[in-house]
Enzyme design. Structure first.
Site: not given
Ligand code: UD1
Length: 451
Positions: A12-13, A15, A19, A26
């Site tokens: 997943l990338a 986001g 920040r 990123k």
């Molecule tokens: C996530 C986990 C959390 C865990 C943490 C560990 C979820 C809901 N939560 O939180 O339980 O403790 O990782 O670091 O999964 N992304 C997408 N599409 C989206 C949202 C996110 O591709 O719609 C990608 C982001 O680019 C990122 C990754 O998913 O690479 C994680 O997303 P992020 O929102 O950073 O999750 P955390 O808050 O870290």
């Protein structure tokens, strides 16, 4: 057994990564010289995945192009998540492109410290869903893994957790390995009635538990799952990665008196019994054989050095430097696209660019290859056993034959025959008593001015 199963990875990338305060996507920020997402892709490949799907957002055209341009060695596809509705929704966007694996390994593109051995444990676990957890005394922000009779049954995000749940120190590392047959239904069961109105991937654990699907847990170190969101996080990931790389080289038999001052690239290769003095920096693409000494404050990138080479201190070796066995590069020497053959020496204060230096040749202090005419680069060829006197300018294209001598301070271009002496020094002119007369003349002028 893992051997008989087929794994694919979803990374997943999508986001925004706002920040990072950067125009660069990123996951393309580098750690130890390699983009974060390639650390993750490599870890997945090392763990045995056959195919990887990367989830990006519609606007991340540069990110997709950039990854694909560097990905000819990988079996990769790109998925687009139309709206960033959460990690569960992101996985859903990738499913149609993920092939027909037995298990899917779901990873985050901003976790450059993910270890292949941790992922191997996850895909090797016989449960239908395997979580990755870690223990920490500072769990704020992470999802908490809820266990019943020692088995995980749910993950609750920090923002949705009550006070009691927030005291749990077992946190979700983010990565999951999931039976591919079960994954689509589990994702379809996700809802977004939570604090962030997102489709949380970790919610599939609760859904799986309700359906008696087996759930396993692999526990790793917190640093393995470190997610980079800021430049501070990037610097932290770099520091942790450098410690790993230092340890790897020490374990491989490389000596370092102050390893904490040496910086490696992810791909640096160094043979045993080589020694690295303090404050050396390795850029990408450096391969050093055994018994090589690199003295302090040297900087290397794109270098290949054979056995017994000595480098530095204060050497700067750039892309395309090839050093034959026993060659010596001394202090304040810069090289670029330079092939320096066995036992040749460039010991002091030189620039050697676009050059071939034959076996056993000696390049005197201050010698410069003038390789660039403002438009093109030209070649300097120096034969085996040639001796280039100090402070010579070799104006390329120039070819100096085997065993030839170049007188110090010469400016040489064209071709010099083997075993010849060539020099362009102006004849010495000495005028006896000149300085006495000069000083007298100057003193008189000064006295006249003072009056
Ligand atoms: C996530 C986990 C959390 C865990 C943490 C560990 C979820 C809901 N939560 O939180 O339980 O403790 O990782 O670091 O999964 N992304 C997408 N599409 C989206 C949202 C996110 O591709 O719609 C990608 C982001 O680019 C990122 C990754 O998913 O690479 C994680 O997303 P992020 O929102 O950073 O999750 P955390 O808050 O870290």
């Amino acid at each position: 057994m893992t051997e008989s199963l087929n794994f694919s990875a979803i990374i997943l990338a999508a986001g925004k990564g706002t920040r990072m305060k950067s125009d660069i996507p990123k996951v393309l920020h580098k750690v130890a010289g390699l983009e974060m997402i390639f650390h993750v892709i490599n870890a997945a490949q090392s763990a045995g995945v056959s195919h990887t799907t990367i989830v990006t957002s519609p606007i991340q055209v540069d990110l997709r192009d950039n990854i694909l341009a560097k990905a000819s060695d990988y079996n990769l596809t790109m998925a687009v998540q139309e709206q960033q509705l959460g990690t569960g929704d992101a996985v859903k966007a990738a499913l149609p492109l993920a092939g027909n694996p037995d298990k899917v390994l779901i990873l985050f593109g901003d976790t450059p410290l993910m270890r292949p051995d941790v992922l191997q444990q996850m895909v090797g676990d016989s449960s239908d869903i395997t979580l990755l957890g870690f223990m920490t005394d500072t769990p704020d922000g992470y999802g908490r893994i809820i266990c019943e009779d020692g088995k995980p049954i749910a993950i609750i995000e920090h923002k949705d957790a009550d006070e009691e749940t927030r005291h749990i120190k077992l946190c979700n590392g983010g990565a999951l390995a999931v039976n591919a047959t079960l994954l689509p239904d589990l994702l379809n069961g996700l809802e977004n009635n939570n604090a962030q109105s997102e489709y949380y991937l970790p919610d599939i654990v609760r859904l799986a538990h309700a359906q008696n699907i087996s759930i396993g847990l692999v526990v790793c170190q917190q640093e393995d799952t470190l997610g980079v969101d800021t430049k501070t996080g990037l610097a932290k990931a770099e520091a942790l990665m450098q410690n790993r790389l230092r340890q790897k080289h020490l374990d491989n038999g490389v000596s370092m008196t102050a390893p904490e001052t040496v910086y490696f690239s992810y791909d640096t290769q160094i043979g045993p019994d080589s020694s690295i003095e303090p404050h050396c920096i390795f850029g990408v693409d450096v391969k050093i054989a055994s018994e090589v000494t690199i003295k302090g404050f040297s900087h290397l990138e794109g270098v290949l050095a054979e056995t017994g080479v000595q480098i530095g201190p204060y050497a700067r070796l750039r892309q395309g430097t090839r050093l034959g066995a026993g060659a010596k590069i001394g202090n304040f020497v810069e090289t670029k696209k330079a092939q320096i053959m066995e036992d040749a020496k460039v010991n002091h204060l030189s620039y050697i660019g676009d050059a071939y230096i034959g076996e056993g040749a000696n390049i005197g202090a201050g010698t410069i290859t003038c390789n660039y005419d403002g438009y093109d680069k030209h070649l300097t060829e120096i034969g085996a056993g040639a001796f280039i006197g100090s402070n010579s300018s070799l104006i390329a294209p120039v070819k100096i034959g085997d065993g030839a001598y170049i007188g110090s301070s010469s400016s040489i271009s064209g071709e010099i025959e083997a075993e010849s002496l060539a020099l362009t020094r102006a004849p010495l002119k000495e005028i006896e008593g000149w300085s006495v007369k000069f000083r007298m003349k100057k003193t008189k002028t000064d006295e006249a001015k003072d009056k």
